[in-house]
Design a protein around this motif. Structure first.
Motif, PDB file in Angstrom:
ATOM      1  N   LYS A 252      43.996 -17.388 -13.482  1.00 39.92           N
ATOM      2  CA  LYS A 252      44.337 -17.714 -12.094  1.00 39.92           C
ATOM      3  C   LYS A 252      44.697 -19.186 -11.951  1.00 39.92           C
ATOM      4  N   ASP A 324      40.965 -21.669   1.482  1.00 39.89           N
ATOM      5  CA  ASP A 324      40.035 -20.786   0.771  1.00 39.89           C
ATOM      6  C   ASP A 324      40.385 -19.308   0.930  1.00 39.89           C
ATOM      7  N   HIS A 325      41.071 -18.948   2.007  1.00 38.02           N
ATOM      8  CA  HIS A 325      41.374 -17.531   2.244  1.00 38.02           C
ATOM      9  C   HIS A 325      42.687 -17.096   1.596  1.00 38.02           C
ATOM     10  N   TYR A 327      44.815 -16.285  -1.849  1.00 40.34           N
ATOM     11  CA  TYR A 327      44.700 -15.965  -3.268  1.00 40.34           C
ATOM     12  C   TYR A 327      46.017 -16.268  -3.963  1.00 40.34           C
ATOM     13  N   ASN A 329      47.507 -16.549  -8.055  1.00 43.75           N
ATOM     14  CA  ASN A 329      47.236 -16.381  -9.472  1.00 43.75           C
ATOM     15  C   ASN A 329      48.394 -16.942 -10.283  1.00 43.75           C
ATOM     16  N   CYS A 410      50.132  -8.373   3.458  1.00 44.22           N
ATOM     17  CA  CYS A 410      49.091  -9.361   3.774  1.00 44.22           C
ATOM     18  C   CYS A 410      47.998  -9.422   2.707  1.00 44.22           C
ATOM     19  N   GLN A 411      47.542  -8.220   2.255  1.00 51.97           N
ATOM     20  CA  GLN A 411      46.404  -8.181   1.330  1.00 51.97           C
ATOM     21  C   GLN A 411      46.753  -8.686  -0.070  1.00 51.97           C
ATOM     22  N   LYS A 412      48.039  -8.921  -0.339  1.00 53.55           N
ATOM     23  CA  LYS A 412      48.412  -9.468  -1.641  1.00 53.55           C
ATOM     24  C   LYS A 412      47.926 -10.912  -1.819  1.00 53.55           C
ATOM     25  N   CYS A 413      47.894 -11.639  -0.721  1.00 47.95           N
ATOM     26  CA  CYS A 413      47.548 -13.057  -0.811  1.00 47.95           C
ATOM     27  C   CYS A 413      46.266 -13.408  -0.049  1.00 47.95           C
ATOM     28  N   HIS A 414      45.824 -12.515   0.845  1.00 48.84           N
ATOM     29  CA  HIS A 414      44.654 -12.828   1.662  1.00 48.84           C
ATOM     30  C   HIS A 414      43.531 -11.834   1.355  1.00 48.84           C
ATOM     31  N   TYR A 415      42.348 -12.391   1.173  1.00 47.18           N
ATOM     32  CA  TYR A 415      41.201 -11.551   0.806  1.00 47.18           C
ATOM     33  C   TYR A 415      40.827 -10.620   1.964  1.00 47.18           C
TER      34      TYR A 415
END
Length: 415
Positions: A252, A324-325, A327, A329, A410-415
């Motif tokens: 990551k 922090d929210h 992601y 890699n 959205c969920q690809k980059c945000h937890y």
């Protein structure tokens, strides 16, 4: 009162026109440079060969404008036509696939070429004295000049309005029409209201811009404990980014290299003999002294050729930060996506002290996912997308963007 309202309307229209003209001129003038940095700078420079050839003189090398534009939009299609110049160029650069830019309009491509030609001519111009160069650099942004011009013209408009009012009053007196003493503009409610509205619009604009940029660190360039020049290491000496930042391909985080990685070379290289180094403020850097700092941190004795055991960690200053929210890699982009380091970090091989090249905003990332073409060929990470592979083979689609494989969810980059 109707007379004052008419003057007030003229005043507002004049101010709005001047504001749009001043801000618009500044934005339009930057389009070519902005488009170049966004689409081309990761692989090309104006006067230097990088991953791709230098772009200076591209119109002389490819005089056919239609062919040049077609190459920029879809180089693979041009290669299939058997064009000798582009096929030779493709082979010269080890058959490295150039990104596709089907969304670029003729106007945008023309703006990029205009910027390249201007930058090339400025680089070829004879060097100016230091004072003149600094003055030119400071004067490159005309925002202040436009602001002063707007203020001057606004004052002229106010004066002309007062003159017009006085002439109207004199005309009315001559014709026997009763006249009234005009209300001073600083006590006129219409003027006060208009001034408040204009102030609210301008203040709101800068407030919104400040809020949008809150927490971003574009162009952030801290001074590090040791002056490490990427221009010397990655540029002059052609050290691969992954030699030091191996985590970028496997994990990551790109990771800051350990001091052992530095000492692999600097056990033997104990002095700097390259071109002069300078910080951003113009002060010269002694490269040999910076190597001695490395020895001090690692506890290496260059005379005895051994470690003393008095090592201490280097407190590097982090430059690139994401919320922090979010992601992100590195391996997913570098290894699977085949994204070049320069796409996000800019011309890193030309930087002395590193600075944050991109603003790394959500809009910047989303736009990249919408426009970036996925390298499907010979890439096992995308072998499961059979439909896209079949559509590419049948000609139903010429490319696949990151967005089409879920890159904007959205969920690809945000937890």
């Amino acid at each position: 009162m109707i007379h004052y309202r008419s003057n007030a309307k003229r005043f507002v229209i004049s101010i709005l026109f001047l504001t749009v003209f001043c801000f618009g001129t500044n934005v339009w003038a930057q389009d070519g440079k902005a488009l170049f940095q966004q689409n081309c700078a990761s692989c090309h420079a104006v006067n230097k060969n990088l991953t791709g050839p230098a772009l200076a003189g591209i119109e002389e090398r490819v005089p056919d404008k239609k062919l040049l534009y077609a190459w920029i939009r879809n180089n693979q299609a041009v290669l299939q036509t058997g064009n000798k110049y582009f096929n030779d160029l493709y082979n010269q650069y080890n058959k490295a696939a150039m990104n596709l830019f089907p969304n670029l309009t003729d106007g945008e491509i023309a703006a990029i070429i205009t910027y390249v030609n201007k930058a090339a001519s400025e680089a070829a111009a004879p060097p100016k004295e230091e004072g003149g160069a600094k003055a030119e650099a400071q004067g490159s942004d005309n925002s202040l000049l436009y602001g002063i011009l707007t203020l001057v013209l606004a004052v002229i408009v106010l004066i002309l309005l007062q003159v017009n009012s006085n002439l109207k009053r004199l005309t009315d007196e001559k014709e026997g029409i009763p006249s009234y003493e005009p209300v001073p503009f600083w006590r006129n409610k219409a003027y006060i209201a208009l001034f408040a509205v204009v102030l609210f619009i301008i203040g709101g604009y800068f407030t919104i811009q400040g809020a949008i940029g809150l927490g971003r660190s574009k162009d952030y360039q801290p001074e590090q404990p040791i002056y490490y020049s990427h221009k010397v290491h990655a540029g002059t000496n052609q050290i691969n980014c992954l030699y030091c930042h191996g985590g970028a391909q496997e994990g990551k985080h790109a990771n800051i290299p350990s001091l052992n990685t530095c000492m692999n070379c600097h056990m033997a290289i104990n002095e700097y003999a390259g071109e002069k180094l300078y910080r951003e403020d113009g002060t010269e850097v002694n490269g040999t002294e910076e190597i001695k700092k490395l020895y001090k941190y690692t506890g290496w004795d260059p005379q005895a050729k051994k470690y003393t055991g008095e090592a201490k960690p280097i407190e590097w200053v982090k430059i690139h930060n994401l919320p922090d929210h979010v992601y992100f890699n590195h391996a997913q982009h570098v290894k699977a996506g085949k994204v070049a380091c320069q796409t996000c970090h800019g011309p890193i091989q030309e930087m002395g002290e590193v600075y944050q090249f991109s603003d790394l905003s959500m809009g910047w990332c989303v736009n990249c996912h919408r426009e970036s073409k996925v390298q499907f060929t010979d890439n096992k990470f995308y072998s499961i997308y059979e439909k896209f592979h079949n559509d590419l083979k049948s000609g139903k689609m010429d490319s696949v963007t990151v967005e089409k494989i879920g890159g904007t969810e959205c969920q690809k980059c945000h937890y």
